[in-house]
Enzyme design. Structure first.
Site, short mmCIF file in Angstrom:
data_model
loop_
_atom_site.label_atom_id
_atom_site.label_comp_id
_atom_site.label_asym_id
_atom_site.label_seq_id
_atom_site.Cartn_x
_atom_site.Cartn_y
_atom_site.Cartn_z
CG HIS A 66 -2.13 -0.96 0.91
ND1 HIS A 66 -2.16 -2.24 1.38
CD2 HIS A 66 -3.24 -0.79 0.16
CE1 HIS A 66 -3.26 -2.83 0.96
NE2 HIS A 66 -3.94 -1.98 0.21
NE ARG A 106 -10.92 -0.89 -0.25
CZ ARG A 106 -9.69 -1.18 -0.58
NH1 ARG A 106 -9.47 -2.12 -1.49
NH2 ARG A 106 -8.67 -0.56 -0.04
CB CYS A 116 -10.18 -1.36 -8.51
SG CYS A 116 -10.72 -2.49 -7.22
C1 PEP Z 1 -6.57 -5.01 -4.53
O1 PEP Z 1 -6.35 -5.81 -3.62
O2 PEP Z 1 -6.31 -5.24 -5.73
C2 PEP Z 1 -7.16 -3.69 -4.23
C3 PEP Z 1 -7.54 -2.88 -5.18
O3 PEP Z 1 -7.25 -3.33 -2.92
P1 PEP Z 1 -6.01 -2.86 -2.03
O4 PEP Z 1 -4.82 -2.69 -2.95
O5 PEP Z 1 -6.37 -1.60 -1.35
O6 PEP Z 1 -5.85 -4.01 -1.08
MG MG Z 2 -7.25 -5.52 -1.69
#
Ligand code: PEP
Ligand code: MG
Length: 580
Positions: free
Chosen positions: A199, A341, A512
């Protein structure tokens, strides 16, 4: 010139001066102090605490007047701690009793505090350990800077404390640290830990900070004041480059700038393939302000608003009212749909004020996202209420992360019903017609996507986690990063299964994860049937360009073959043909 290699976070090139922060424990110098110099060493410690406070106050003075109340709150709390004479008392005694240097004494004190905090059962109090660790790190930084002769007036920092063109070098950064860094106009960052889909890396991309993560200890070769070039595309850090290299990189930086100006011409164009298929390109955002950028890029909407970022870098979690205000602010920036989300906390995104078990070995497999929310309704309900209330101001969708079984969905629907009823009986203005979607990011949900599709209004494929969980590679662990393979047939098949489940249930399916914003995969995804992409806004125009150059009917047979290919070399040949 020294070259260090890691994982580049592909946003361009940064040229600047290194500021080394947060040394890992093993880099903390430890040595004995002669008895006659002990008091001098205590003085050195106290001076470092004053320097750390001075530096924090300079950062505070630089913050814009509005919109950063959370960050200001944290800075002020840290300043109070640095002003407290008690802070130096224990480490000073350790220096005197053990005859060791200030850094080592401070580290012993930090280890002791960490043990005490670890034993506290109260989640609020134990969460305070983050602040204590950050304050101690700031003092360690001040001690180290002084060692490098940058203590009093660091290079790159003007008399008014304005920091210019700095590249942060750290053992590791949390997503919270990264937000804070950006506010101070940092050019880029380099870390020992981290993988491209952590992240922290995702946030760096969206804040347009080039970064190199996963240097495997390489930061020990870097010193505050070194001139650095970060090449986000090639994943290389060059320290003390010669003039010719610097010039070459300045030219490349210009070229990248020109290319992004050329792409600007595509803003008004539609994302339509050569064979006439319309594709929706949406934005992923972490901060409300980014909705403006999404609008200016003419994105189809916001396909993923990671609401948990509102909870970071602050002592208390935001209440319903603050969330309602922030969500309404996002909606005021756009007339297009916004997918909120719900909280995805836990894993590599801890926040203060919401208790997660830090002692478990695999936090990514633990109580994270919807699991945590259903367990902590006191935190989750205000968010749901705020979303329903904000939904009167725009086109809102609600997306739930990390679903893995039907019980979670049943509990969620009951809760949503309860929340709507409460809002109605309390006379709040709210919009009950908010479509509810689920993230397909746990393999179990992808395999059973048809069952989830029957109950939901839309699906969103989160490839970052789907890849992590399917291929059993921790997304923050750079040691297994080489196994990260979005083209693994298992991943492509799970994506296809999910898209087909959506088609059969006549509900939209978007993607996404980071894969959606990488032009290398655009054609493959179009060939599998994806028509709705959501990505970091910086990738939208590149993906639009690629979409407009794609003839889906032509590539489809090659994509079909790719889905049946276990041999990586053959897969590479196929992908080259698809992208040719
Ligand atoms: C994913 O897991 O692809 C996603 C979009 O959520 P995050 O990256 O915030 O876990
Ligand atoms: Mg995710």
């Amino acid at each position: 010139m020294l070259a260090l290699y890691g994982n580049g976070i592909g946003y361009g090139i940064a040229i600047g001066t290194a500021r080394v922060m947060q040394q890992p424990d093993h880099d903390i110098p430890s040595y004995d102090i002669d008895p006659e110099n002990i008091e001098q060493e205590v003085k050195r410690l106290k001076q470092a605490i004053r320097n750390a406070a001075r530096r924090l106050a300079a950062i505070d003075a630089q913050l814009p007047a509005a919109g950063v109340s959370e960050i200001r709150g944290i800075l002020n709390a840290h300043l109070l701690m640095l002003d407290d004479p008690m802070l130096s008392q224990e480490p000073a005694s350790i220096i005197r009793e053990r005859g060791i240097n200030a850094e080592a004494a401070l580290q012993r004190h930090a280890d002791h505090l960490e043990r005490i905090f670890g034993e506290i059962n109260d989640p609020y109090l134990s969460s305070k350990s983050v602040d204590v660790v950050q304050v101690i790190n700031r003092i360690q930084d001040a001690l180290m800077d002084e060692q490098d002769d940058f203590g009093a007036s660091p290079e790159g920092e003007s008399a008014e404390g304005v920091i210019e063109e700095e590249i942060i070098v750290a053992h590791d950064l949390t997503p919270g640290d990264t937000i804070e860094l950006n506010k101070h106009h940092i050019r880029g960052f380099v870390t020992n830990l981290g993988s491209p889909i952590s992240h922290t890396a995702i946030l760096a991309k969206s804040l347009k900070i080039p970064a190199i993560v996963g240097l495997h200890g390489g930061i020990r070769y870097l010193r505050t004041g070194d001139q650095l070039i970060l090449d986000g595309k090639r994943g290389v850090v060059l320290a003390d480059p010669d003039e010719a290299t610097l010039e070459a990189y300045r030219t490349r930086r210009e070229k990248i700038l020109r290319r992004s100006q050329e792409l600007e011409a595509l803003v008004k164009e539609t994302a339509t393939t050569l064979d006439g298929v319309e594709v929706a390109l949406n934005s992923n955002i972490e901060l409300p302000e980014e909705a403006l950028e999404s609008e200016s890029l003419n994105a189809a909407g916001i396909g993923l608003y990671r609401t948990e970022f509102l909870y970071m870098n602050r002592a208390e979690i935001p209440d319903e009212e603050e969330q309602y205000q922030k969500y309404s602010q996002v909606l005021s920036h756009t007339t297009r749909p916004v997918t909120f989300r719900t909280l995805d906390i836990g894993g590599d995104k801890p926040v203060e004020g919401i208790s997660v078990n830090n002692l478990i070995t695999n936090p990514a497999l633990g109580r994270r996202a919807i699991r945590l929310c259903l367990h902590d309704l006191a935190s989750f309900k205000p968010q749901l209420r705020a979303i329903y209330r904000a939904a009167v101001h725009g086109r809102v969708k609600l997306l739930v992360p990390m679903l893995s079984n039907m019980d979670e969905l049943d509990q969620l629907f009951l809760l949503l019903h309860e929340v709507r009823e409460e809002l109605r009986s309390q006379g709040f203005d709210y919009n009950p017609d908010v479509p509810v979607g689920g993230m397909i990011e746990v393999p179990a949900a992808a395999v059973a996507a048809d069952l989830f599709a029957d109950k939901l209004d839309f699906l969103a494929i989160g490839t970052n986690d789907l890849i992590q969980y399917t291929l059993a590679i921790d997304r923050v662990d750079d040691e297994v990063n080489y196994l990260y393979d979005p083209l693994h047939p298992s991943i492509l098949r799970l994506i296809k299964t999910t898209i087909n489940a959506g088609k059969a249930a006549r509900i939209p399916v978007s993607m996404c994860g980071e894969m959606a914003g990488n032009v290398h995969y655009t054609r493959v995804l179009l060939g599998i049937g994806l028509r709705d992409f959501s990505m970091d806004p910086s990738a939208i125009l590149e993906v639009k360009r690629q979409t407009r150059l794609t003839d889906i009917t032509k590539i489809q047979p090659l994509v079909e073959r790719l889905l049946k290919t276990a041999d990586q070399k053959q897969a590479k040949r196929l992908i080259d043909q698809i992208n040719a």
